[in-house]
Design a protein around this motif. Structure first.
Motif, mmCIF file in Angstrom:
data_model
loop_
_atom_site.group_PDB
_atom_site.id
_atom_site.type_symbol
_atom_site.label_atom_id
_atom_site.label_comp_id
_atom_site.label_asym_id
_atom_site.label_seq_id
_atom_site.Cartn_x
_atom_site.Cartn_y
_atom_site.Cartn_z
ATOM 1 N N GLN A 1 0.729 -1.261 -0.018
ATOM 2 C CA GLN A 1 0.156 0.121 0.040
ATOM 3 C C GLN A 1 0.820 1.277 -0.128
ATOM 4 O OE1 GLN A 1 -2.123 -0.723 3.517
ATOM 5 N NE2 GLN A 1 -3.787 -1.912 2.403
ATOM 6 N N GLY A 2 0.234 2.342 -0.631
ATOM 7 C CA GLY A 2 1.102 3.434 -0.560
ATOM 8 C C GLY A 2 1.644 4.072 0.587
ATOM 9 N N ASN A 3 0.797 3.860 1.805
ATOM 10 C CA ASN A 3 1.183 4.450 3.052
ATOM 11 C C ASN A 3 2.222 3.583 3.698
ATOM 12 O OD1 ASN A 3 -0.432 2.316 3.633
ATOM 13 N ND2 ASN A 3 -1.543 3.452 5.230
ATOM 14 N N LYS A 4 2.625 2.491 3.179
ATOM 15 C CA LYS A 4 3.565 1.700 3.902
ATOM 16 C C LYS A 4 4.930 1.530 3.048
ATOM 17 C CE LYS A 4 1.044 0.087 7.005
ATOM 18 N NZ LYS A 4 0.357 -1.494 6.923
ATOM 19 N N THR A 5 5.070 2.486 2.103
ATOM 20 C CA THR A 5 6.015 2.330 0.938
ATOM 21 C C THR A 5 7.415 2.634 1.647
ATOM 22 O OG1 THR A 5 5.671 4.447 0.152
ATOM 23 C CG2 THR A 5 4.918 2.545 -1.034
ATOM 24 N N ARG B 1 1.964 -1.271 -9.868
ATOM 25 C CA ARG B 1 1.568 0.161 -10.518
ATOM 26 C C ARG B 1 2.641 1.052 -10.241
ATOM 27 N NH1 ARG B 1 -0.945 -1.418 -5.735
ATOM 28 N NH2 ARG B 1 -1.279 0.146 -4.010
ATOM 29 N N VAL B 2 2.593 1.897 -11.015
ATOM 30 C CA VAL B 2 3.676 2.865 -11.200
ATOM 31 C C VAL B 2 3.896 3.911 -10.185
ATOM 32 C CG1 VAL B 2 2.473 4.754 -12.508
ATOM 33 C CG2 VAL B 2 4.941 4.387 -12.886
ATOM 34 N N ARG B 3 2.802 4.159 -9.401
ATOM 35 C CA ARG B 3 2.812 5.223 -8.312
ATOM 36 C C ARG B 3 3.583 4.488 -7.234
ATOM 37 N NH1 ARG B 3 4.105 9.510 -6.492
ATOM 38 N NH2 ARG B 3 3.401 10.408 -4.606
ATOM 39 N N ILE B 4 3.465 3.157 -6.821
ATOM 40 C CA ILE B 4 4.094 2.498 -5.756
ATOM 41 C C ILE B 4 5.603 2.498 -6.089
ATOM 42 C CG2 ILE B 4 4.646 0.359 -4.663
ATOM 43 C CD1 ILE B 4 1.986 1.483 -3.861
ATOM 44 N N ALA B 5 5.881 2.316 -7.361
ATOM 45 C CA ALA B 5 7.340 2.334 -7.764
ATOM 46 C C ALA B 5 7.917 3.803 -7.566
ATOM 47 C CB ALA B 5 7.518 2.011 -9.283
ATOM 48 N N GLN B 6 7.038 4.760 -7.949
ATOM 49 C CA GLN B 6 7.637 6.083 -7.717
ATOM 50 C C GLN B 6 8.039 6.533 -6.122
ATOM 51 O OE1 GLN B 6 4.368 8.101 -9.597
ATOM 52 N NE2 GLN B 6 5.452 8.349 -11.572
ATOM 53 N N ARG B 7 6.849 6.110 -5.515
ATOM 54 C CA ARG B 7 7.164 6.377 -4.024
ATOM 55 C C ARG B 7 8.322 5.330 -3.454
ATOM 56 N NH1 ARG B 7 2.914 8.486 -1.285
ATOM 57 N NH2 ARG B 7 3.311 7.420 0.846
ATOM 58 N N LEU B 8 8.506 4.202 -3.887
ATOM 59 C CA LEU B 8 9.839 3.713 -3.387
ATOM 60 C C LEU B 8 10.973 4.285 -3.863
ATOM 61 C CD1 LEU B 8 8.451 -0.264 -4.201
ATOM 62 C CD2 LEU B 8 9.079 1.002 -1.969
ATOM 63 N N PRO C 1 4.529 -3.885 -20.693
ATOM 64 C CA PRO C 1 5.613 -3.043 -21.158
ATOM 65 C C PRO C 1 5.555 -1.806 -20.881
ATOM 66 C CG PRO C 1 4.349 -4.696 -22.834
ATOM 67 C CD PRO C 1 3.298 -4.689 -21.566
ATOM 68 N N GLU C 2 4.332 -1.040 -20.676
ATOM 69 C CA GLU C 2 4.460 0.531 -20.340
ATOM 70 C C GLU C 2 4.674 0.542 -18.812
ATOM 71 O OE1 GLU C 2 1.339 4.099 -19.927
ATOM 72 O OE2 GLU C 2 0.414 2.118 -20.523
ATOM 73 N N LEU C 3 4.445 -0.400 -18.011
ATOM 74 C CA LEU C 3 4.831 -0.271 -16.607
ATOM 75 C C LEU C 3 6.473 -0.372 -16.400
ATOM 76 C CD1 LEU C 3 4.137 0.015 -13.553
ATOM 77 C CD2 LEU C 3 3.387 -2.358 -13.393
ATOM 78 N N ALA C 4 7.000 -1.646 -17.279
ATOM 79 C CA ALA C 4 8.090 -1.945 -17.072
ATOM 80 C C ALA C 4 9.038 -0.825 -17.688
ATOM 81 C CB ALA C 4 8.364 -3.277 -17.838
ATOM 82 N N ARG C 5 8.564 -0.141 -18.615
ATOM 83 C CA ARG C 5 9.331 1.106 -18.966
ATOM 84 C C ARG C 5 9.410 2.170 -18.106
ATOM 85 N NH1 ARG C 5 7.009 -0.415 -24.265
ATOM 86 N NH2 ARG C 5 5.252 0.845 -23.657
ATOM 87 N N ALA C 6 8.291 2.450 -17.257
ATOM 88 C CA ALA C 6 8.095 3.614 -16.429
ATOM 89 C C ALA C 6 9.144 3.134 -15.239
ATOM 90 C CB ALA C 6 6.638 3.738 -15.746
ATOM 91 N N VAL C 7 8.917 1.872 -14.745
ATOM 92 C CA VAL C 7 9.746 1.450 -13.583
ATOM 93 C C VAL C 7 11.261 1.619 -13.772
ATOM 94 C CG1 VAL C 7 10.472 -0.367 -11.914
ATOM 95 C CG2 VAL C 7 7.891 -0.015 -12.593
ATOM 96 N N SER C 8 11.797 1.251 -14.925
ATOM 97 C CA SER C 8 12.879 0.991 -15.123
ATOM 98 C C SER C 8 13.729 2.454 -15.546
ATOM 99 C CB SER C 8 13.410 0.224 -16.665
ATOM 100 O OG SER C 8 12.955 1.083 -17.596
#
Length: 227
Positions: A83-87, A102-109, A143-150
């Protein structure tokens, strides 16, 4: 010899046998001990027997064990829904996160990882069996998520993870694991360098190893059945 130590030896032999039958080197498959709900004393027993990597799914429980076992220099993997509040605690207490969907979790991490720590090693969770109740990105959206995370700093995208719907049908098991391998290969053909397939558990690890698993996640066969 303790029961946990004995089970670890049995599991190591099982992984080695599965790898050799698949024409692979046993060293190419890492065992991740799924230790959620088990007390720190049991993890210490496993560590004394040689196990170094542990997988946790509940943030607060995991943080207590990470603190209690800090003297052992263990490798901690977060493998549950995040969850977003546990990142923030996950970003800084763990070395790996397997469950990005999802990209938002990766962005927060990425934003919350301490700059003095090595990059957080991450996998994207893919829902290969299409279960409505199961976490994970769809293969079409991968593919879209992988490009964003990478592209994110402080993270290193290592590969893909899946938890397919349980089935005793080995052919179905292999087909689902093969689909994750093909998705990894597709991303690599587009310029990524993913080396990790986190797939396979106590009941289906042979099928996963046959299809290229590099990390298998095993709890029951090491620690016993949960109450």
């Amino acid at each position: 010899m303790s029961s946990i130590s004995a089970r670890l030896q049995i599991m190591s032999a099982r992984i080695g046998r599965a790898a050799r039958e698949a024409g692979r080197e046993p060293a190419g498959v890492r065992l991740l001990a799924v230790s959620k709900t088990w007390p720190a004393e049991d993890l210490r027993e496993a560590a004394v027997a040689g196990q170094r990597a542990f997988g946790e799914s509940y943030v607060q429980e995991a943080l207590g064990k990470i603190d209690a076992l800090a003297d052992l220099g263990l490798e901690w993997h977060f493998i549950g829904p995040l969850q977003g509040n546990k990142t923030r605690p996950v970003a800084n207490a763990f070395s790996w996160v397997h469950s990005i969907d999802r990209v938002r979790i990766a962005q927060r991490l990425s934003e919350q990882r301490d700059v003095h720590l090595p990059p957080l090693q991450v996998c994207i969770q893919v829902n290969v069996s299409g279960e409505q109740s199961k976490s994970g990105v769809s293969p079409a959206a991968l593919p879209e998520l992988a490009r964003a995370v990478s592209s994110l700093p402080r993270l290193t995208l290592r590969g893909l993870m899946t938890i397919p719907e349980p089935t005793p049908d080995v052919a179905v098991q292999r087909a689902r694991f093969a689909s994750l391998r093909r998705l990894r290969d597709m991303l690599n053909s587009e310029g990524m360098t993913l080396d990790t397939l986190s797939m396979g558990m106590s009941d289906d690890l042979e099928a996963a190893i046959a299809e290229g698993a590099t990390i298998v996640r095993v709890g029951t066969a090491i620690f016993g059945s949960r109450a």
